[in-house]
Design a protein around this motif. Structure first.
Motif, PDB file in Angstrom:
ATOM      1  N   MET A   1      22.235  18.281   8.863  1.00  0.00           N
ATOM      2  CA  MET A   1      22.260  16.999   8.371  1.00  0.00           C
ATOM      3  C   MET A   1      20.681  16.117   9.154  1.00  0.00           C
ATOM      4  O   MET A   1      21.124  16.071  10.058  1.00  0.00           O
ATOM      5  N   ARG A   2      20.627  15.075   7.822  1.00  0.00           N
ATOM      6  CA  ARG A   2      19.422  14.129   9.029  1.00  0.00           C
ATOM      7  C   ARG A   2      20.075  12.844   8.177  1.00  0.00           C
ATOM      8  O   ARG A   2      20.227  12.795   7.406  1.00  0.00           O
ATOM      9  N   GLN A   3      18.884  11.999   9.259  1.00  0.00           N
ATOM     10  CA  GLN A   3      19.276  10.822   8.375  1.00  0.00           C
ATOM     11  C   GLN A   3      17.995   9.892   8.325  1.00  0.00           C
ATOM     12  O   GLN A   3      17.133  10.915   9.130  1.00  0.00           O
ATOM     13  N   ARG A   4      18.201   9.661   6.839  1.00  0.00           N
ATOM     14  CA  ARG A   4      16.503   8.493   6.791  1.00  0.00           C
ATOM     15  C   ARG A   4      16.866   7.138   6.901  1.00  0.00           C
ATOM     16  O   ARG A   4      17.926   6.963   6.616  1.00  0.00           O
ATOM     17  N   VAL A   5      15.869   6.823   6.571  1.00  0.00           N
ATOM     18  CA  VAL A   5      15.952   5.227   7.427  1.00  0.00           C
ATOM     19  C   VAL A   5      14.752   4.525   6.205  1.00  0.00           C
ATOM     20  O   VAL A   5      14.104   4.950   6.073  1.00  0.00           O
TER      21      VAL A   5
END
Length: 92
Positions: A1-5
């Protein structure tokens, strides 16, 4: 999982006001985005981003201008931060 901003600068403090500036970060480090790096904003308003599954994580502080500073253009005041959590396995 990773975050997009996603950072959206709106014309007013209301989430349904028009986008006037933006920046996107995909969380991979493979891109070097900059504010307004395309001709068209990714969304017309903050509400539109919410409808597309972005989560609002920070809204702009409402700070009234000092008398005489109503037309100061030093920075964009109405900044909103959104995030999406994406499964990197689904992107392969």
């Amino acid at each position: 999982m990773r975050q997009r901003v996603l950072v959206l600068y709106l014309s007013t403090s209301a989430l349904d006001s028009p986008v006037v500036g933006w920046a996107r970060y995909d969380g991979t480090g493979r891109t070097s985005p900059t504010t307004g790096d395309s001709d068209e904003p990714p969304y017309e308003s903050g509400v539109e981003a919410l409808r597309d599954g972005w989560r609002l994580i920070q809204a702009a502080q409402l700070i009234p201008p000092c008398p005489g500073d109503e037309y100061d253009v030093s920075f964009l005041k109405h900044e909103f931060f959104f995030e999406q959590i994406v499964d990197v396995r689904a992107e392969r």
